[in-house]
Design a protein around this motif. Structure first.
Motif, PDB file in Angstrom:
ATOM      1  N   LEU A   1       3.739  -2.085  30.886  1.00  0.00           N
ATOM      2  CA  LEU A   1       2.302  -2.029  31.164  1.00  0.00           C
ATOM      3  C   LEU A   1       1.828  -3.343  31.786  1.00  0.00           C
ATOM      4  O   LEU A   1       1.030  -3.339  32.725  1.00  0.00           O
ATOM      5  N   ARG A   2       2.305  -4.466  31.271  1.00  0.00           N
ATOM      6  CA  ARG A   2       1.947  -5.771  31.838  1.00  0.00           C
ATOM      7  C   ARG A   2       2.387  -5.848  33.305  1.00  0.00           C
ATOM      8  O   ARG A   2       1.676  -6.375  34.155  1.00  0.00           O
ATOM      9  N   GLU A   3       3.582  -5.338  33.579  1.00  0.00           N
ATOM     10  CA  GLU A   3       4.090  -5.360  34.948  1.00  0.00           C
ATOM     11  C   GLU A   3       3.248  -4.451  35.859  1.00  0.00           C
ATOM     12  O   GLU A   3       2.933  -4.816  36.997  1.00  0.00           O
ATOM     13  N   ILE A   4       2.878  -3.284  35.355  1.00  0.00           N
ATOM     14  CA  ILE A   4       2.001  -2.372  36.114  1.00  0.00           C
ATOM     15  C   ILE A   4       0.681  -3.071  36.415  1.00  0.00           C
ATOM     16  O   ILE A   4       0.188  -3.042  37.541  1.00  0.00           O
ATOM     17  N   ASP A   5       0.113  -3.708  35.406  1.00  0.00           N
ATOM     18  CA  ASP A   5      -1.163  -4.399  35.572  1.00  0.00           C
ATOM     19  C   ASP A   5      -1.051  -5.513  36.618  1.00  0.00           C
ATOM     20  O   ASP A   5      -1.907  -5.647  37.486  1.00  0.00           O
ATOM     21  N   GLU A   6       0.017  -6.279  36.544  1.00  0.00           N
ATOM     22  CA  GLU A   6       0.204  -7.394  37.485  1.00  0.00           C
ATOM     23  C   GLU A   6       0.363  -6.880  38.916  1.00  0.00           C
ATOM     24  O   GLU A   6      -0.259  -7.398  39.833  1.00  0.00           O
ATOM     25  N   LYS A   7       1.179  -5.866  39.122  1.00  0.00           N
ATOM     26  CA  LYS A   7       1.405  -5.333  40.468  1.00  0.00           C
ATOM     27  C   LYS A   7       0.167  -4.625  41.016  1.00  0.00           C
ATOM     28  O   LYS A   7      -0.033  -4.589  42.222  1.00  0.00           O
ATOM     29  N   SER A   8      -0.668  -4.100  40.141  1.00  0.00           N
ATOM     30  CA  SER A   8      -1.878  -3.397  40.568  1.00  0.00           C
ATOM     31  C   SER A   8      -2.925  -4.345  41.141  1.00  0.00           C
ATOM     32  O   SER A   8      -3.803  -3.916  41.896  1.00  0.00           O
ATOM     33  N   LYS A   9      -2.832  -5.613  40.793  1.00  0.00           N
ATOM     34  CA  LYS A   9      -3.836  -6.596  41.236  1.00  0.00           C
ATOM     35  C   LYS A   9      -3.859  -6.808  42.750  1.00  0.00           C
ATOM     36  O   LYS A   9      -4.838  -7.287  43.284  1.00  0.00           O
ATOM     37  N   GLN A  10      -2.790  -6.431  43.428  1.00  0.00           N
ATOM     38  CA  GLN A  10      -2.746  -6.631  44.876  1.00  0.00           C
ATOM     39  C   GLN A  10      -3.532  -5.570  45.645  1.00  0.00           C
ATOM     40  O   GLN A  10      -3.750  -5.709  46.844  1.00  0.00           O
ATOM     41  N   PHE A  11      -3.970  -4.532  44.954  1.00  0.00           N
ATOM     42  CA  PHE A  11      -4.751  -3.469  45.577  1.00  0.00           C
ATOM     43  C   PHE A  11      -6.235  -3.684  45.283  1.00  0.00           C
ATOM     44  O   PHE A  11      -6.595  -4.278  44.271  1.00  0.00           O
ATOM     45  N   ASP A  12      -7.087  -3.181  46.154  1.00  0.00           N
ATOM     46  CA  ASP A  12      -8.530  -3.302  45.928  1.00  0.00           C
ATOM     47  C   ASP A  12      -8.953  -2.507  44.698  1.00  0.00           C
ATOM     48  O   ASP A  12      -9.732  -2.980  43.877  1.00  0.00           O
ATOM     49  N   TYR A  13      -8.453  -1.294  44.589  1.00  0.00           N
ATOM     50  CA  TYR A  13      -8.764  -0.424  43.449  1.00  0.00           C
ATOM     51  C   TYR A  13      -7.546   0.404  43.093  1.00  0.00           C
ATOM     52  O   TYR A  13      -6.831   0.864  43.983  1.00  0.00           O
ATOM     53  N   VAL A  14      -7.345   0.593  41.785  1.00  0.00           N
ATOM     54  CA  VAL A  14      -6.299   1.487  41.294  1.00  0.00           C
ATOM     55  C   VAL A  14      -6.928   2.358  40.217  1.00  0.00           C
ATOM     56  O   VAL A  14      -7.420   1.848  39.212  1.00  0.00           O
ATOM     57  N   PHE A  15      -6.939   3.640  40.471  1.00  0.00           N
ATOM     58  CA  PHE A  15      -7.464   4.604  39.514  1.00  0.00           C
ATOM     59  C   PHE A  15      -6.290   5.378  38.936  1.00  0.00           C
ATOM     60  O   PHE A  15      -5.340   5.687  39.652  1.00  0.00           O
TER      61      PHE A  15
END
Length: 127
Positions: free
Chosen positions: A91-105
Motif C-alpha cells: 500500500l505504501r508503494e502504491i501511494d508513493e507511485k500514485s503521487k506522480q499523477f494529478d489524480y488517482v481514483f
C-alpha cells in the motif's frame, strides 16, 4: 483520463499468481497479462494495482480511474491502511507511485464488470 481495470488470479492460495490489467486511454485499449510469483490472492491484487500504475507511467496519463473487484484492495487504498504487514508495505508503494499523477481514483466494481481483467489474469497463470 485512463480507465484501468485490474484483477488477480492464483492457482492455490498461496500459489503461482497472475495479474490482469486492461487500460482504456486516449481512444486506445491496452491489455497486459503479467505472471507473478507464488503469493496469496489478496497479495496478488495489490501487485496487480502496482503493475497497472507502472503501465500507466509509460502511457503518460495524468488521471487514473482504477477499478477492482477486490474489496480488500479498494478499502485499504481508500483508508490508506492495511492491517496485514505485507499489504501495508505494498500500500505504501502504491501511494508513493500514485503521487506522480494529478489524480488517482479507486473504485470497487462487481466481478461481472471486470471480465477483461479477469481473463487477462487467468491468461497470466498459464504462462
Amino acid at each position: 483520463m485512463a480507465e484501468v481495470y485490474i484483477d488477480a488470479a492464483t492457482a492455490g492460495n498461496p500459489g503461482p499468481s497472475g495479474a490482469g490489467i486492461y487500460i482504456k486511454a486516449g481512444g486506445e485499449h491496452y491489455r497486459y497479462a503479467v505472471p507473478l510469483p507464488e503469493m496469496s490472492n489478496h497479495e496478488a491484487e495489490f501487485h496487480a494495482c502496482l503493475e497497472a500504475i507502472k503501465r500507466c507511467e509509460d502511457l503518460h496519463v495524468s488521471i487514473l480511474s482504477i477499478r477492482s473487484d477486490s474489496k480488500i484492495l479498494v478499502d485499504s487504498i481508500e483508508k490508506n491502511y492495511a492491517k496485514n504487514r505485507t499489504f501495508n508495505m505494498l500500500l505504501r508503494e502504491i501511494d508513493e507511485k500514485s503521487k506522480q499523477f494529478d489524480y488517482v481514483f479507486v473504485k470497487w466494481i462487481p466481478s461481472s464488470q471486470n471480465g477483461e481483467a479477469d481473463s487477462l489474469a487467468r491468461k497470466a497463470l498459464r504462462r
